[in-house]
Design an enzyme around this catalytic site. Sequence first.
Site, PDB file in Angstrom:
ATOM      1  N   ASN A  42      -8.697   2.476  -2.587  1.00 28.14           N
ATOM      2  CA  ASN A  42      -8.457   1.267  -1.799  1.00 28.14           C
ATOM      3  C   ASN A  42      -7.436   1.489  -0.687  1.00 28.14           C
ATOM      4  O   ASN A  42      -7.585   0.965   0.430  1.00 28.14           O
ATOM      5  CB  ASN A  42      -7.992   0.147  -2.738  1.00 28.14           C
ATOM      6  CG  ASN A  42      -7.848  -1.190  -2.049  1.00 28.14           C
ATOM      7  OD1 ASN A  42      -8.760  -1.678  -1.388  1.00 28.14           O
ATOM      8  ND2 ASN A  42      -6.679  -1.820  -2.205  1.00 28.14           N
ATOM      9  N   CYS A  91       2.018  -5.564  -9.162  1.00 28.61           N
ATOM     10  CA  CYS A  91       1.464  -6.792  -9.740  1.00 28.61           C
ATOM     11  C   CYS A  91       2.380  -7.350 -10.822  1.00 28.61           C
ATOM     12  O   CYS A  91       1.996  -8.252 -11.559  1.00 28.61           O
ATOM     13  CB  CYS A  91       0.059  -6.539 -10.299  1.00 28.61           C
ATOM     14  SG  CYS A  91      -0.010  -5.258 -11.566  1.00 28.61           S
TER      15      CYS A  91
END
Length: 453
Positions: free
Chosen positions: A305, A405
């Site tokens: 990504n 996260c």
Amino acid sequence: MTARDEWLSVESLDMDAQGVAHNAEGKVVFIEGALPGEQVLVEVGKRKNQWEQATMVDMRQESPLRVRPRCPNFGLHAGACGGCKMQHLDASAQVAVKQRVLEDNLAHLGKVKPERMLRPIEGPTWGYRLRARLSVRYVPRKEKVLVGFHERKSRYVADMEQCEVLPRTVSDMLMPLRDLIGSMEARDRLPQIELAASEEVTALVLRHLEPLSAADAQRLREFASQHGVQWWLQPKGPDTVHLLDDNGPELAYRLPEFGVLMPFKPTDFTQVNHQINTVLVGRAVRMLDPQTDERVIDWFCGLGNFTLPLATKAREVLGIEGSEALVERSRQNALRNGLQGKTSFEARNLFELTPDDLVAFGQADKWLVDPPREGAFALAKALADLHTEPRAGWTPPSRIVYVSCNPATLARDAGLLVNVAGYRCVSAGAVNMFPHTAHVESMAVFERGSASA
């Protein structure tokens, strides 16, 4: 005065979107459903030496940031869905709360104060969730099928007919999915449907505990034709996932700023919010600012990504990931995008890194770090050890962009980088990847050495 008779002034929100107050004895009280600035009457459900857990039963001063929840499944009532925790708070205020959570974690857990707070990354607040794991439950005594998220604080499946954070087409499919499962011979052996969507494809992964009959497979095909979805079947673990029929378009998302197309399988890890991911990747690459003569390492690279966008700017990028399968997928994606000449990938357990490993991977000008919730402690510790005991011929990266996260593990690792490894935290900011939930995504940028005059 009993706890129920005490009116409390709510001071803040915690990471679980509970109001935080102090009672007459000075004890911390966590209050479900309460917002900062409100005065509420509470009923205490749990008492500990240092804190109490309570539920709001009345209010005499309401926060101006309180809004009417859009979803009928949201709330504190019996059977309420546990998927969202903040629908009662204005969306922009949610972002401010998450930014504050990030700042507080960095300050208190890591003893780190960023030199600059970045503007939070925001995007659509409804219909954004392109990945979801929906539980399926056939209830024989009611002759009813439930498809959705779990009830709050419960293993039961919420009786939900719609979901405002799922794409509208998927939300509208919840009731037809109930009818489909109810019509199937294996209806009591189908525990889960996993959603993975892209701009062109809505994939549904059906977990089944026994082989499907030909009749059930045909029911799936008819549903797919009627609703425009792609069925995948999962008889056992994630590695057994396969298409019901080997045809149809592939799942993929685009990173248009870099001309990158990212194919993925429905059980691969991808961000749930593709629009936010597009902005996040763009900011991360700009913050890292790789030059055409620089080597970059992308730790926890997943499908690539960040690796592939970075490879459009840098001389070369090494992507390192714990899963052999994901490493192979990364190589395929690099080849697909014509970036195989500027990328390489390795599989390695990133939770057991040592200083020797860092030296063996070679010197890199810059790092991108994007770990799971556990963070990147071993990586930060190895880097700190190399700062304490340098190795000849190896120098640490001049800049690190850390995408997180979990603000708690980010703060822990930031403490090592800043207080031991010789870095400054030059900027940090929240990323509202999951609106209406208490999930906090964030980014921090670290640079080596002292600030320039």
